[in-house]
Design a protein around this motif. Structure first.
Motif, PDB file in Angstrom:
ATOM      1  N   ASN A  55       0.782  -1.216   0.091  1.00  0.00           N
ATOM      2  CA  ASN A  55       0.016  -0.017  -0.163  1.00  0.00           C
ATOM      3  C   ASN A  55       0.814   1.078   0.013  1.00  0.00           C
ATOM      4  N   MET A  56       1.849   1.176   0.664  1.00  0.00           N
ATOM      5  CA  MET A  56       2.817   2.226   1.118  1.00  0.00           C
ATOM      6  C   MET A  56       3.821   2.521  -0.662  1.00  0.00           C
ATOM      7  N   LEU A  57       4.058   1.304  -1.333  1.00  0.00           N
ATOM      8  CA  LEU A  57       4.549   1.438  -2.397  1.00  0.00           C
ATOM      9  C   LEU A  57       3.480   2.005  -3.284  1.00  0.00           C
ATOM     10  N   ASN A  58       2.111   1.758  -3.430  1.00  0.00           N
ATOM     11  CA  ASN A  58       1.333   2.369  -4.460  1.00  0.00           C
ATOM     12  C   ASN A  58       1.039   3.886  -4.191  1.00  0.00           C
ATOM     13  N   GLU A  59       1.065   4.168  -2.807  1.00  0.00           N
ATOM     14  CA  GLU A  59       1.017   5.538  -2.466  1.00  0.00           C
ATOM     15  C   GLU A  59       2.094   6.520  -3.122  1.00  0.00           C
ATOM     16  N   TYR A  60       3.529   5.904  -3.038  1.00  0.00           N
ATOM     17  CA  TYR A  60       4.628   6.427  -3.159  1.00  0.00           C
ATOM     18  C   TYR A  60       4.748   6.604  -4.704  1.00  0.00           C
ATOM     19  N   TYR A  61       4.517   5.567  -5.414  1.00  0.00           N
ATOM     20  CA  TYR A  61       4.559   5.281  -6.956  1.00  0.00           C
ATOM     21  C   TYR A  61       3.383   6.297  -7.946  1.00  0.00           C
ATOM     22  N   ASP A  62       2.147   6.158  -7.103  1.00  0.00           N
ATOM     23  CA  ASP A  62       1.212   6.987  -7.763  1.00  0.00           C
ATOM     24  C   ASP A  62       1.456   8.501  -7.730  1.00  0.00           C
ATOM     25  N   TYR A  63       2.021   8.868  -6.508  1.00  0.00           N
ATOM     26  CA  TYR A  63       2.254  10.125  -6.202  1.00  0.00           C
ATOM     27  C   TYR A  63       3.462  10.822  -7.160  1.00  0.00           C
ATOM     28  N   VAL A  64       4.632  10.016  -7.390  1.00  0.00           N
ATOM     29  CA  VAL A  64       5.662  10.454  -8.069  1.00  0.00           C
ATOM     30  C   VAL A  64       5.222  10.406  -9.521  1.00  0.00           C
ATOM     31  N   LYS A  65       4.350   9.884 -10.157  1.00  0.00           N
ATOM     32  CA  LYS A  65       3.740   9.744 -11.279  1.00  0.00           C
ATOM     33  C   LYS A  65       2.685  10.703 -11.857  1.00  0.00           C
ATOM     34  N   ASP A  68      -1.845  10.811  -8.113  1.00  0.00           N
ATOM     35  CA  ASP A  68      -2.767  10.968  -6.751  1.00  0.00           C
ATOM     36  C   ASP A  68      -2.707  12.400  -6.838  1.00  0.00           C
ATOM     37  N   LYS A  69      -4.060  13.090  -6.549  1.00  0.00           N
ATOM     38  CA  LYS A  69      -4.325  14.381  -6.184  1.00  0.00           C
ATOM     39  C   LYS A  69      -4.963  14.406  -4.845  1.00  0.00           C
ATOM     40  N   PRO A  70      -5.024  15.621  -4.456  1.00  0.00           N
ATOM     41  CA  PRO A  70      -5.733  15.658  -2.838  1.00  0.00           C
ATOM     42  C   PRO A  70      -7.151  15.234  -2.876  1.00  0.00           C
ATOM     43  N   GLU A  71      -7.992  15.082  -4.043  1.00  0.00           N
ATOM     44  CA  GLU A  71      -9.350  14.779  -4.067  1.00  0.00           C
ATOM     45  C   GLU A  71      -9.504  13.303  -4.590  1.00  0.00           C
ATOM     46  N   SER A  72      -8.361  12.541  -4.786  1.00  0.00           N
ATOM     47  CA  SER A  72      -8.105  11.216  -5.296  1.00  0.00           C
ATOM     48  C   SER A  72      -8.963  10.235  -4.119  1.00  0.00           C
ATOM     49  N   LEU A  73      -9.769   9.301  -4.652  1.00  0.00           N
ATOM     50  CA  LEU A  73     -10.308   8.434  -3.682  1.00  0.00           C
ATOM     51  C   LEU A  73      -9.374   7.228  -3.442  1.00  0.00           C
ATOM     52  N   GLY A  74      -9.530   6.399  -2.398  1.00  0.00           N
ATOM     53  CA  GLY A  74      -8.762   5.277  -2.119  1.00  0.00           C
ATOM     54  C   GLY A  74      -7.403   5.390  -1.733  1.00  0.00           C
ATOM     55  N   ILE A  75      -6.895   6.883  -1.367  1.00  0.00           N
ATOM     56  CA  ILE A  75      -5.440   7.025  -1.093  1.00  0.00           C
ATOM     57  C   ILE A  75      -5.420   7.170   0.508  1.00  0.00           C
ATOM     58  N   GLY A  76      -4.320   6.942   0.916  1.00  0.00           N
ATOM     59  CA  GLY A  76      -3.939   7.514   2.383  1.00  0.00           C
ATOM     60  C   GLY A  76      -3.950   8.883   2.484  1.00  0.00           C
ATOM     61  N   GLY A  77      -3.346   9.475   1.443  1.00  0.00           N
ATOM     62  CA  GLY A  77      -3.280  11.129   1.162  1.00  0.00           C
ATOM     63  C   GLY A  77      -2.135  11.788   1.895  1.00  0.00           C
ATOM     64  N   ILE A  78      -1.305  10.845   2.549  1.00  0.00           N
ATOM     65  CA  ILE A  78      -0.280  11.595   3.321  1.00  0.00           C
ATOM     66  C   ILE A  78       0.804  12.115   2.823  1.00  0.00           C
ATOM     67  N   ILE A  79       1.015  11.961   1.434  1.00  0.00           N
ATOM     68  CA  ILE A  79       1.985  12.598   0.586  1.00  0.00           C
ATOM     69  C   ILE A  79       1.453  13.763  -0.245  1.00  0.00           C
ATOM     70  N   VAL A  80       0.267  13.778  -0.796  1.00  0.00           N
ATOM     71  CA  VAL A  80      -0.322  14.923  -1.519  1.00  0.00           C
ATOM     72  C   VAL A  80      -0.569  15.974  -0.421  1.00  0.00           C
ATOM     73  N   SER A  81      -1.063  15.690   0.687  1.00  0.00           N
ATOM     74  CA  SER A  81      -1.286  16.674   1.800  1.00  0.00           C
ATOM     75  C   SER A  81       0.006  17.181   2.362  1.00  0.00           C
ATOM     76  N   GLY A  82       1.307  16.922   1.945  1.00  0.00           N
ATOM     77  CA  GLY A  82       2.463  17.219   2.637  1.00  0.00           C
ATOM     78  C   GLY A  82       2.771  16.757   4.193  1.00  0.00           C
ATOM     79  N   GLU A  83       1.904  16.005   4.447  1.00  0.00           N
ATOM     80  CA  GLU A  83       2.220  15.480   5.848  1.00  0.00           C
ATOM     81  C   GLU A  83       3.497  14.695   6.072  1.00  0.00           C
TER      82      GLU A  83
END
Length: 290
Positions: A55-65, A68-83
């Protein structure tokens, strides 16, 4: 990485996908002979560590590619939020896989060396699924890979760890488990079809469209029940496992719910619910045989 961020990026609803194959594999080991409980608990921890790492890999790779946007569904959102910074999430993902590997070495040493190969295959699939220049998750083969890893591989690895060998029943029981865990991913890809298409991803719903993706999803769910019935008829699973047919009404209502307005937004949790109910019933049916 705070505890709250870790919880979010772990995506707890998806962890049911790990619970089912481990329960089914453990139930098969229990009715087949003497279960080594520490080994079963060890592989439970391994399964969760690897799922969280994936799940973390998905979050990471989807972000760098840029997927993922702040409004994307089904993500943790900790990267796009800057947390949490993206490299930190990647390091934690690697740490989860390293933890799984360390726990797995105990099973390799004390249970069966084949578990090392099975673990390496699962870890490799996790990285290839989300990362690399041609991630499997962006192709029509994502569901097939998930079927193999979280169906046959995870069920048989659990039985091998807990029992010491793999029975034919484990291979057979892993098939409906694999179908329904693949249905969770297919529901996810149906929900994200439009966004995935915009970014050039070629998942099944992107290739076949929403109606085609729903037909495939329906066939996958039906295949889980049919494969269980055929396994009982052929004598590979006990008649008590037909208790899974109690989940047919839930399966029917779940598929219908996806065709309602905004139904696809809840595709992942409702498919996950069907998967866990089916898995609990299958495990119970196996245990009742003893």
């Amino acid at each position: 990485m705070t505890a709250h961020a870790f919880f979010r990026v772990s995506r707890p609803p998806t962890l049911a996908a790990t619970v089912v194959p481990i329960l089914v594999g453990g139930a098969l080991a229990w009715i087949s002979g003497h279960v080594v409980w520490w080994a079963w608990i060890d592989i439970v921890l391994i399964g969760f560590a690897m799922q969280i790492g994936a799940n973390m890999l998905n979050e990471y790779y989807d972000y760098v590619k840029g997927l993922d946007k702040p409004e994307s569904l089904g993500i943790g959102g900790i990267i796009v939020s800057g947390e949490v910074a993206a490299p930190t999430v990647l390091r934690w993902a690697i740490g989860c896989y390293a933890t799984a590997l360390g726990l797995g070495l105990l099973l390799v040493i004390f249970r069966n060396p084949w578990l090392l190969l099975m673990g390496i295959l699962a870890i490799g699939a996790g990285f290839l699924y989300a990362g690399g220049p041609f991630p499997i998750s962006a192709t029509p083969f994502g569901e097939f890979v998930v079927f193999l890893i979280m169906g046959p591989l995870e069920v048989t690895a659990t039985e091998l760890a807990a029992l010491g060998h793999i029975t034919p029943a484990a291979w057979v029981a892993s098939i409906p488990v694999g179908f329904l865990v693949a249905s969770i991913l297919l529901g996810n890809n149906l929900r994200d079809r439009l966004q995935d298409g915009e970014y050039g991803r070629r998942t099944i719903p992107v290739v076949l469209g929403e109606s085609g993706g729903l037909r495939v999803l329906t066939l996958v769910v039906v295949a889980a029940f049919v494969s269980t019935i055929l396994a009982v008829i052929s004598g590979h699973l006990p008649p008590s496992t037909l208790i899974v047919l109690l989940a047919v009404p839930l399966a029917s209502s779940t598929i219908r719910s996806l065709t309602t307005p905004d139904g696809l937004k809840r595709a992942v949790p409702v498919m996950g619910r069907l998967h866990i109910v089916f898995g609990l019933l299958l495990s119970l049916g196996i245990i009742l045989h003893r």
